[in-house]
Scaffold this active site. Structure first.
Site, mmCIF file in Angstrom:
data_model
loop_
_atom_site.group_PDB
_atom_site.id
_atom_site.type_symbol
_atom_site.label_atom_id
_atom_site.label_comp_id
_atom_site.label_asym_id
_atom_site.label_seq_id
_atom_site.Cartn_x
_atom_site.Cartn_y
_atom_site.Cartn_z
ATOM 1 N N GLU A 89 11.169 5.212 3.851
ATOM 2 C CA GLU A 89 9.864 5.318 3.173
ATOM 3 C C GLU A 89 9.166 3.953 3.123
ATOM 4 O O GLU A 89 8.584 3.562 2.105
ATOM 5 C CB GLU A 89 10.010 5.900 1.754
ATOM 6 C CG GLU A 89 10.816 7.185 1.639
ATOM 7 C CD GLU A 89 10.247 8.388 2.388
ATOM 8 O OE1 GLU A 89 9.121 8.286 2.923
ATOM 9 O OE2 GLU A 89 10.943 9.416 2.461
ATOM 10 N N TYR A 177 4.011 19.436 1.604
ATOM 11 C CA TYR A 177 3.411 19.104 2.901
ATOM 12 C C TYR A 177 4.085 19.915 4.004
ATOM 13 O O TYR A 177 5.229 20.349 3.855
ATOM 14 C CB TYR A 177 3.632 17.623 3.222
ATOM 15 C CG TYR A 177 3.115 16.657 2.185
ATOM 16 C CD1 TYR A 177 1.836 16.105 2.281
ATOM 17 C CD2 TYR A 177 3.921 16.269 1.107
ATOM 18 C CE1 TYR A 177 1.373 15.190 1.339
ATOM 19 C CE2 TYR A 177 3.455 15.363 0.164
ATOM 20 C CZ TYR A 177 2.190 14.831 0.281
ATOM 21 O OH TYR A 177 1.737 13.930 -0.656
HETATM 22 C C1 LIG Z 1 1.562 12.986 4.123
HETATM 23 C C2 LIG Z 1 1.814 12.220 2.858
HETATM 24 C C3 LIG Z 1 3.085 12.118 2.331
HETATM 25 N N1 LIG Z 1 3.303 11.428 1.195
HETATM 26 C C4 LIG Z 1 4.668 11.296 0.657
HETATM 27 C C5 LIG Z 1 5.459 12.549 0.544
HETATM 28 C C6 LIG Z 1 6.888 12.074 0.725
HETATM 29 O O1 LIG Z 1 7.337 11.614 -0.550
HETATM 30 C C7 LIG Z 1 6.758 10.872 1.652
HETATM 31 C C8 LIG Z 1 7.096 11.165 3.095
HETATM 32 O O2 LIG Z 1 8.468 11.484 3.205
HETATM 33 P P1 LIG Z 1 9.180 11.855 4.607
HETATM 34 O O3 LIG Z 1 10.476 11.109 4.556
HETATM 35 O O4 LIG Z 1 8.296 11.394 5.729
HETATM 36 O O5 LIG Z 1 9.372 13.327 4.599
HETATM 37 O O6 LIG Z 1 5.395 10.470 1.565
HETATM 38 C C9 LIG Z 1 2.260 10.808 0.532
HETATM 39 O O7 LIG Z 1 2.456 10.167 -0.502
HETATM 40 N N2 LIG Z 1 0.997 10.923 1.047
HETATM 41 C C10 LIG Z 1 0.731 11.593 2.187
HETATM 42 O O8 LIG Z 1 -0.468 11.653 2.608
#
Ligand SMILES: Cc1cn([C@H]2C[C@H](O)[C@@H](COP(=O)(O)O)O2)c(=O)[nH]c1=O
Ligand SMILES: Nc1ncnc2c1ncn2[C@@H]1O[C@H](COP(=O)(O)OP(=O)(O)O)[C@@H](O)[C@H]1O
Length: 199
Positions: A89, A177
């Site tokens: 992340e 998502y």
């Molecule tokens: C698209 C998107 C995602 N997020 C957040 C949601 C999850 O906590 C992470 C991504 O986790 P992954 O390991 O890639 O599955 O990001 C966000 O905050 N804003 C967005 O636009």
């Protein structure tokens, strides 16, 4: 003098593309090959949730595989005594210290000195705006693995992420998502703009 990692490998892509799974597999491989504790991996994960100190946690990839490590808000919370450092992340890396990215970057450089570093980060937000932080680390990486997931509408390779819940926030760990491909994204956007013009 600026400090450098021994190597940096990056995994980028939309949600569900296997970034965390790739780090998990790398961690297993490093553990198998480690002769001494210091050869092994240390695993950290940035979170939007406030943590005063590294919070030991277990969580699951979207495929249900468990990963153990520590949740962090800042590179300064990383205490890494091993040669291999894995951080997930990475798009959230500067979230809690937006005002002082320079100091945070210096801390990052200190921590990674001489280490093999593996980073995973989300490419784009749900509005298709790139995460600058992921972009920065992609530029300094020696190797970049660009991953794709499967579009939830048509099953084709997907590089975008669609937000299913209504919140408008750019940063939101709680929202839901799904991965989506270019064609389906274009279709949705053209339907939305037709609906707006007919109002
Ligand atoms: C698209 C998107 C995602 N997020 C957040 C949601 C999850 O906590 C992470 C991504 O986790 P992954 O390991 O890639 O599955 O990001 C966000 O905050 N804003 C967005 O636009
Ligand atoms: N639409 C999808 N496309 C690809 N993988 C999916 C999808 N839905 C669920 N998965 C599961 O998600 C896993 C990848 O999860 P994960 O490594 O957590 O991805 P990321 O960290 O990139 O969000 C895949 O191995 C698969 O089991």
């Amino acid at each position: 003098m600026k400090k450098y990692a021994a190597s940096i490998e990056m995994y980028i892509g939309p949600m569900f593309s296997g970034k965390s799974t790739s780090l998990r597999n790398k961690m297993a491989e490093l553990m198998d090959n480690a002769k001494f504790a210091e050869d092994g991996p240390s695993y950290y994960r940035f979170t939007l949730e406030k943590v005063e100190s590294p919070k030991l946690s277990t969580w699951q990839t979207h495929g249900g595989v468990e990963i153990e490590g520590a949740l962090i808000n800042s590179f300064s919370q990383i205490k890494c005594y091993t040669k291999h450092l894995l951080i997930d992340e990475i798009q959230f890396a500067f979230y809690h210290c937006e005002d002082d990215k320079e100091t945070e970057t210096e801390i990052f450089n200190e921590i990674i000195e001489g280490k093999h570093v593996y980073l995973a980060g989300l490419n784009l937000d749900w509005k298709d705006v790139p995460f600058q932080t992921t972009g920065y680390f992609t530029c300094i990486a020696d190797k970049v693995n660009i991953l794709q997931s499967r579009c939830h509408r048509c099953g084709k390779p997907a590089q975008f992420t669609e937000k299913i819940t209504q919140s408008q926030n750019r940063f939101d760990e709680k929202a839901q998502y799904l991965p989506i491909c270019r064609n389906c994204r274009v279709q949705i956007i053209s339907v939305e703009s037709m609906q707006q013009t007919s109002v």
